[in-house]
Scaffold this motif. Structure first.
Motif, PDB file in Angstrom:
ATOM      1  N   PHE A 270     -15.695  11.665  12.174  1.00  0.00           N
ATOM      2  CA  PHE A 270     -17.044  11.576  12.729  1.00  0.00           C
ATOM      3  C   PHE A 270     -17.701  12.960  12.792  1.00  0.00           C
ATOM      4  N   LYS A 271     -16.940  13.958  13.207  1.00  0.00           N
ATOM      5  CA  LYS A 271     -17.499  15.314  13.303  1.00  0.00           C
ATOM      6  C   LYS A 271     -17.822  15.880  11.918  1.00  0.00           C
ATOM      7  N   LEU A 272     -16.917  15.692  10.968  1.00  0.00           N
ATOM      8  CA  LEU A 272     -17.167  16.190   9.613  1.00  0.00           C
ATOM      9  C   LEU A 272     -18.369  15.497   8.975  1.00  0.00           C
ATOM     10  N   ILE A 273     -18.478  14.190   9.212  1.00  0.00           N
ATOM     11  CA  ILE A 273     -19.605  13.432   8.655  1.00  0.00           C
ATOM     12  C   ILE A 273     -20.929  13.945   9.219  1.00  0.00           C
TER      13      ILE A 273
ATOM     14  N   ILE B 293     -10.906  13.156   1.903  1.00  0.00           N
ATOM     15  CA  ILE B 293     -12.351  13.308   1.734  1.00  0.00           C
ATOM     16  C   ILE B 293     -12.709  13.348   0.250  1.00  0.00           C
ATOM     17  N   LYS B 294     -13.746  12.627  -0.098  1.00  0.00           N
ATOM     18  CA  LYS B 294     -14.205  12.529  -1.486  1.00  0.00           C
ATOM     19  C   LYS B 294     -14.737  13.881  -1.993  1.00  0.00           C
ATOM     20  N   GLU B 295     -14.576  14.110  -3.285  1.00  0.00           N
ATOM     21  CA  GLU B 295     -14.950  15.385  -3.897  1.00  0.00           C
ATOM     22  C   GLU B 295     -16.408  15.762  -3.628  1.00  0.00           C
ATOM     23  N   ARG B 296     -17.329  14.802  -3.788  1.00  0.00           N
ATOM     24  CA  ARG B 296     -18.750  15.142  -3.660  1.00  0.00           C
ATOM     25  C   ARG B 296     -19.091  15.581  -2.234  1.00  0.00           C
TER      26      ARG B 296
ATOM     27  N   VAL C 263     -20.172  19.746  -0.838  1.00  0.00           N
ATOM     28  CA  VAL C 263     -21.264  20.158   0.046  1.00  0.00           C
ATOM     29  C   VAL C 263     -20.753  21.176   1.066  1.00  0.00           C
ATOM     30  N   PHE C 264     -19.565  20.925   1.622  1.00  0.00           N
ATOM     31  CA  PHE C 264     -18.970  21.890   2.551  1.00  0.00           C
ATOM     32  C   PHE C 264     -18.734  23.230   1.848  1.00  0.00           C
ATOM     33  N   ASP C 265     -18.205  23.164   0.639  1.00  0.00           N
ATOM     34  CA  ASP C 265     -17.890  24.393  -0.096  1.00  0.00           C
ATOM     35  C   ASP C 265     -19.138  25.198  -0.434  1.00  0.00           C
ATOM     36  N   SER C 266     -20.213  24.510  -0.811  1.00  0.00           N
ATOM     37  CA  SER C 266     -21.403  25.214  -1.309  1.00  0.00           C
ATOM     38  C   SER C 266     -22.385  25.592  -0.214  1.00  0.00           C
ATOM     39  N   LYS C 267     -22.411  24.839   0.890  1.00  0.00           N
ATOM     40  CA  LYS C 267     -23.447  25.066   1.886  1.00  0.00           C
ATOM     41  C   LYS C 267     -22.942  25.632   3.212  1.00  0.00           C
ATOM     42  N   SER C 268     -21.626  25.552   3.459  1.00  0.00           N
ATOM     43  CA  SER C 268     -21.101  26.092   4.718  1.00  0.00           C
ATOM     44  C   SER C 268     -21.177  27.607   4.714  1.00  0.00           C
ATOM     45  N   GLU C 269     -21.567  28.161   5.835  1.00  0.00           N
ATOM     46  CA  GLU C 269     -21.572  29.607   6.005  1.00  0.00           C
ATOM     47  C   GLU C 269     -20.710  29.946   7.226  1.00  0.00           C
ATOM     48  N   GLY C 270     -19.800  30.887   7.054  1.00  0.00           N
ATOM     49  CA  GLY C 270     -18.945  31.273   8.167  1.00  0.00           C
ATOM     50  C   GLY C 270     -17.810  30.299   8.360  1.00  0.00           C
ATOM     51  N   ILE C 271     -17.432  30.075   9.617  1.00  0.00           N
ATOM     52  CA  ILE C 271     -16.221  29.342   9.977  1.00  0.00           C
ATOM     53  C   ILE C 271     -16.517  27.863  10.205  1.00  0.00           C
ATOM     54  N   LEU C 272     -15.595  27.005   9.754  1.00  0.00           N
ATOM     55  CA  LEU C 272     -15.635  25.587  10.104  1.00  0.00           C
ATOM     56  C   LEU C 272     -15.050  25.459  11.509  1.00  0.00           C
ATOM     57  N   PHE C 273     -15.881  25.177  12.494  1.00  0.00           N
ATOM     58  CA  PHE C 273     -15.427  25.174  13.884  1.00  0.00           C
ATOM     59  C   PHE C 273     -14.828  23.813  14.270  1.00  0.00           C
ATOM     60  N   HIS C 274     -13.783  23.445  13.575  1.00  0.00           N
ATOM     61  CA  HIS C 274     -13.031  22.245  13.924  1.00  0.00           C
ATOM     62  C   HIS C 274     -11.602  22.404  13.424  1.00  0.00           C
ATOM     63  N   GLY C 275     -10.642  22.020  14.245  1.00  0.00           N
ATOM     64  CA  GLY C 275      -9.239  22.095  13.852  1.00  0.00           C
ATOM     65  C   GLY C 275      -8.356  21.940  15.075  1.00  0.00           C
TER      66      GLY C 275
END
Length: 443
Positions: free
Chosen positions: A134-137, A291-294, A298-310
């Protein structure tokens, strides 16, 4: 010998009292627990059986919590944990740190999922897996410039866990009433009704809906498969309305339904799969999201900095090593195929019981998920009474009485044999007769 028996009895009584005083049990009657203590204190398991402190052997007809797929007492899994722990018991995966078991397990799971669900995020269990999805979506839609897409749709009678988001997604009222802080951005639709789903999308607006999530077969809701075309139709609706489709495979994954993932029964490729339970057969806590490639792009190309989940234990080395060995056992022993074959045997055995009892309604199986619906004779549901009688006779199953259901559910380990299925169903048959005799005598 007599002295040893006394010592053992003293130890058992001590354990019962300590349990009653200190052990806060999950999903249990707290009043009963306080007054009576545990129904069983188990000490060991082998195959489809458990043994308690009195030496009583009990048939585990639910794979404990739908999760001991390869059966109890598998030394290979203990050895895998020991070998990994002696090398590297724990290492964090935060800040781009890594280790071999998590890398290899991610690659292995990616090879098993349908389609191109090639990125694996690890958690500690099913509730965490669904909350993670849910958070990733929602973060995905933020990255896509559509932060208003927040609503998650699930089905009535679904079960998705007990974390805050997972509870909100669960379609069983009892879990919502337990707390007063459910997430307001969750909706529940009628089972098997694509018209109901489309009507809800029209009402809420597709631009506000982030994802649809469903178990391929509802487990806690009463082992409820859907009709053959339902998920294909749902996937079409989701694609048309730009909504992500999530398959909750926490119960149905890793061979339980006769295919590696339950959604494969319906020929659908979801955008995400959440998993847990059968990935380690319960020998270590582990879950995850595929998680599906497409979406990952989006995470790979548009994320900036840290993924704040884990989570601290995301990709736990020992848990991943156990999962790799567990999957090896499932593949080597053909346990998905066995689930399919023994599921047919189980259905025939249920049908034989059905013929003997006017209190038995519909029976159904899909792989080694099975259900026996009961027709109550009186005001109280029958399932809890039958479960009590099966326990007396050495069989664990589960009664579901949510939303008016009166159903017994079964999920024996995937190693179960035809002979053992008949043993299990014979106990069930006796238990139903015992309840019927008591019910009819009081009418």
């Amino acid at each position: 010998m007599q002295e040893q028996k006394i010592i053992n009895q003293n130890m058992i009584e001590e354990l019962i009292e300590l349990d009653k005083k200190y052990y806060f049990h999950p999903t249990s009657s707290l009043k009963k627990q306080k007054q009576e203590g545990p129904d069983f204190i188990f000490t060991e398991g082998e195959g489809v059986y458990l043994k308690d402190v009195y030496g009583k052997k009990v048939f585990d007809g639910l794979s404990s919590l739908w999760n001991v797929n390869v059966g109890h007492g598998r030394k290979e899994l203990a050895d895998a944990a020991q070998q990994q722990m002696t090398k590297l018991a724990f290492s964090s995966s935060f800040a781009s740190l890594s280790h071999e078991p998590a890398i290899r397990l991610a690659a292995k799971i990616a090879s098993l999922t349908p389609g191109d669900l090639n990125s694996i995020f690890f958690t500690s269990g099913g509730s965490e897996s669904n909350d993670t999805a849910f958070k990733l979506i929602r973060h995905y839609w933020i990255l896509k410039g559509q932060p208003e897409k927040k609503i998650i749709i699930s089905r009535k009678r679904s079960y998705h866990g007990v974390a805050m988001g997972a509870t909100s997604a669960t379609g069983l009222d009892a879990f919502h009433h337990f707390t007063n802080s459910n997430d307001p951005d969750f909706r529940h639709v009628k089972n098997d009704s694509v018209e109901n789903l489309q009507a809800l999308i029209d009402k809420e607006g597709a631009d506000n809906i982030a994802a649809y999530i469903s178990e391929p077969v509802q487990g806690t809701g009463g082992v409820l498969p859907t009709h053959e075309d339902y998920f294909k139709q749902v996937k079409e609706i989701c694609e048309k309305n730009n909504i992500l489709f999530v398959a909750d495979e926490v119960i149905t994954g890793f061979g339980r339904t006769g295919t590696y993932f339950g959604i494969q029964q319906y020929g659908v490729e979801p955008d995400m799969i959440t998993f847990a339970k059968g990935v380690t057969s319960g020998y270590m806590p582990l879950g995850g999201v595929a998680i599906k490639e497409r979406i990952k792009e989006v995470f790979d190309s548009k994320s900036e900095g840290i993924l704040f989940h884990g989570y601290t234990y995301s990709g736990h080395p020992a848990a991943c090593a156990v999962a790799l060995k567990n999957i090896d056992i499932i593949e080597r022993e053909g346990l998905a195929r066995n689930a399919k074959e023994m599921g047919s045997v189980l259905l025939k055995a249920f049908q034989d019981v059905q013929k003997k009892h006017d209190t038995v309604g519909e029976v159904r199986t899909i792989g080694l998920l099975g259900a026996v619906e009961l027709i109550k004779k009186g005001e109280e549901p029958m399932a809890p009474k039958v479960v009590k009688e099966t326990l007396k006779r050495g069989l664990i199953c589960r009664g579901t009485i949510y939303e008016g259901s009166d159903t017994l559910v079964f999920a024996p380990p995937l190693i179960v044999t035809e002979e053992q299925i008949h043993e299990m169903v014979s106990i069930l048959d006796e238990a139903i007769f015992a309840v019927e005799e008591n019910v009819y005598s009081s009418m």
